[in-house]
Design a protein around this motif. Structure first.
Motif, PDB file in Angstrom:
ATOM      1  N   ALA A  52      -2.598  13.801  -3.544  1.00  0.00           N
ATOM      2  CA  ALA A  52      -2.060  13.362  -2.254  1.00  0.00           C
ATOM      3  C   ALA A  52      -2.482  11.931  -1.977  1.00  0.00           C
ATOM      4  O   ALA A  52      -3.425  11.406  -2.590  1.00  0.00           O
ATOM      5  CB  ALA A  52      -2.557  14.273  -1.138  1.00  0.00           C
ATOM      6  N   GLY A  53      -1.732  11.279  -1.080  1.00  0.00           N
ATOM      7  CA  GLY A  53      -2.092   9.948  -0.621  1.00  0.00           C
ATOM      8  C   GLY A  53      -2.112   8.904  -1.720  1.00  0.00           C
ATOM      9  O   GLY A  53      -1.258   8.867  -2.600  1.00  0.00           O
ATOM     10  N   ALA A  54      -3.153   8.056  -1.672  1.00  0.00           N
ATOM     11  CA  ALA A  54      -3.271   6.933  -2.602  1.00  0.00           C
ATOM     12  C   ALA A  54      -3.431   7.395  -4.043  1.00  0.00           C
ATOM     13  O   ALA A  54      -2.936   6.752  -4.971  1.00  0.00           O
ATOM     14  CB  ALA A  54      -4.456   6.053  -2.200  1.00  0.00           C
ATOM     15  N   GLU A  55      -4.125   8.517  -4.216  1.00  0.00           N
ATOM     16  CA  GLU A  55      -4.315   9.043  -5.580  1.00  0.00           C
ATOM     17  C   GLU A  55      -2.977   9.422  -6.201  1.00  0.00           C
ATOM     18  O   GLU A  55      -2.706   9.122  -7.373  1.00  0.00           O
ATOM     19  CB  GLU A  55      -5.235  10.262  -5.554  1.00  0.00           C
ATOM     20  CG  GLU A  55      -5.521  10.813  -6.950  1.00  0.00           C
ATOM     21  CD  GLU A  55      -6.298  12.120  -6.935  1.00  0.00           C
ATOM     22  OE1 GLU A  55      -6.546  12.659  -8.027  1.00  0.00           O
ATOM     23  OE2 GLU A  55      -6.628  12.614  -5.836  1.00  0.00           O
ATOM     24  N   ALA A  56      -2.134  10.072  -5.418  1.00  0.00           N
ATOM     25  CA  ALA A  56      -0.816  10.472  -5.912  1.00  0.00           C
ATOM     26  C   ALA A  56       0.023   9.244  -6.263  1.00  0.00           C
ATOM     27  O   ALA A  56       0.652   9.188  -7.331  1.00  0.00           O
ATOM     28  CB  ALA A  56      -0.093  11.319  -4.876  1.00  0.00           C
ATOM     29  N   ASP A  57       0.028   8.257  -5.379  1.00  0.00           N
ATOM     30  CA  ASP A  57       0.796   7.032  -5.631  1.00  0.00           C
ATOM     31  C   ASP A  57       0.313   6.329  -6.891  1.00  0.00           C
ATOM     32  O   ASP A  57       1.114   5.794  -7.674  1.00  0.00           O
ATOM     33  CB  ASP A  57       0.692   6.086  -4.437  1.00  0.00           C
ATOM     34  CG  ASP A  57       1.538   6.544  -3.254  1.00  0.00           C
ATOM     35  OD1 ASP A  57       2.360   7.463  -3.443  1.00  0.00           O
ATOM     36  OD2 ASP A  57       1.370   5.998  -2.147  1.00  0.00           O
ATOM     37  N   SER A  58      -0.998   6.314  -7.096  1.00  0.00           N
ATOM     38  CA  SER A  58      -1.567   5.674  -8.279  1.00  0.00           C
ATOM     39  C   SER A  58      -1.119   6.382  -9.558  1.00  0.00           C
ATOM     40  O   SER A  58      -0.738   5.741 -10.542  1.00  0.00           O
ATOM     41  CB  SER A  58      -3.094   5.677  -8.190  1.00  0.00           C
ATOM     42  OG  SER A  58      -3.661   5.120  -9.363  1.00  0.00           O
TER      43      SER A  58
END
Length: 262
Positions: A104-110
């Protein structure tokens, strides 16, 4: 008075019949002879044509044989190895994609970014694979994953670009790609395009999972467009064809909403 027949008397009809049979037999023999003569003439002409065109025919057969050999060689030594290579390349970004789905969040985008762009240990991302192996199944599939990744990152134009390149008759992936395009259009408020994509997704494959799901999304989009008659039509189709599905169980209230909004 008694009547009698002269001994040795034969009716004239028998003679007529015999003459008719002889005439028919003669005509049959004549017709048969004509047929055989025609066949002989045809055979002679065919032989003459073959003799006259023997070299072009030979070179034509050689050409066809050469094309078959080239095709088989290409499949064996180029196409099949390329398919295997592309499939192997796809494994790495797909693993990153699977991790991104559960993050989720920044981890998912990364993780989505890495799966799209690659670069880790020189590994290809979805975009590279789609470009470098465009003629393979893995290259086609890379377009789908790139599109969904961009969609989840809210980069809708790029999502539509790659989803539009994907082409599949798979029971689930084909409709899913079109439905994802509908989601991308809906998120940028291109509702007409979204409606069109959802309807295409619903009609791509007739099944109890994707068809009612995208018919429902299409109906909701039609409601937003104030096209209430279209919405009623789409919701009614769910009621008639998919009444036992998740969307079908409560569809009556949506039909009524569309009906009374008109």
């Amino acid at each position: 008075m008694a009547t009698y027949k002269k001994r040795g008397y034969k009716p004239k009809k028998e003679k007529v019949v015999e003459e008719t049979i002889e005439e028919t037999f003669d005509e049959s023999q004549s017709t048969t002879a004509e047929v055989f003569n025609t066949l002989d003439e045809t055979a002679n002409k065919s032989e003459e044509w073959i003799e006259k065109n023997s070299k072009p025919l030979f070179y034509g057969l050689v050409g066809v044989a050469a094309l078959i050999l080239v095709f088989l060689a290409y499949t064996k030594f180029v196409s099949e190895p390329t398919e295997i290579e592309a499939s192997n390349e796809l494994a790495h970004p797909r693993a990153l994609f699977d991790k991104a789905i559960t993050a989720a969040g920044a981890e998912a985008d990364s993780l989505y970014t890495l799966s799209i762009e690659g670069g880790v240990d020189g590994k290809y991302g979805f975009v590279d694979i789609a470009d470098a192996y465009s003629g393979t199944k893995a290259g086609n599939l890379a377009n789908y994953y790139a599109g969904v990744s961009y969609l989840n990152m809210k980069q809708y134009k790029k999502a539509v670009k790659y989803l539009d390149k994907f082409d599949s008759d798979d029971e689930l992936l084909g409709p899913a790609a079109l439905g994802a395009m509908g989601d991308a259009f809906a998120d940028v408020n291109q509702l007409e395009d979204a409606l069109d994509s959802y309807i295409k997704a619903a009609n791509k494959k007739d099944n109890d999972f994707t068809s009612p799901l995208f018919l429902f999304k299409a109906g909701q989009t039609a409601m937003l467009l104030k096209n209430y008659s279209k919405a009623e039509e789409l919701f009614t189709k769910i009621k008639e064809k998919y009444p036992t599905t998740t969307q079908g169980r409560d569809i009556e209230k949506y039909i009524n909403s569309a009906k009374y909004a008109q």
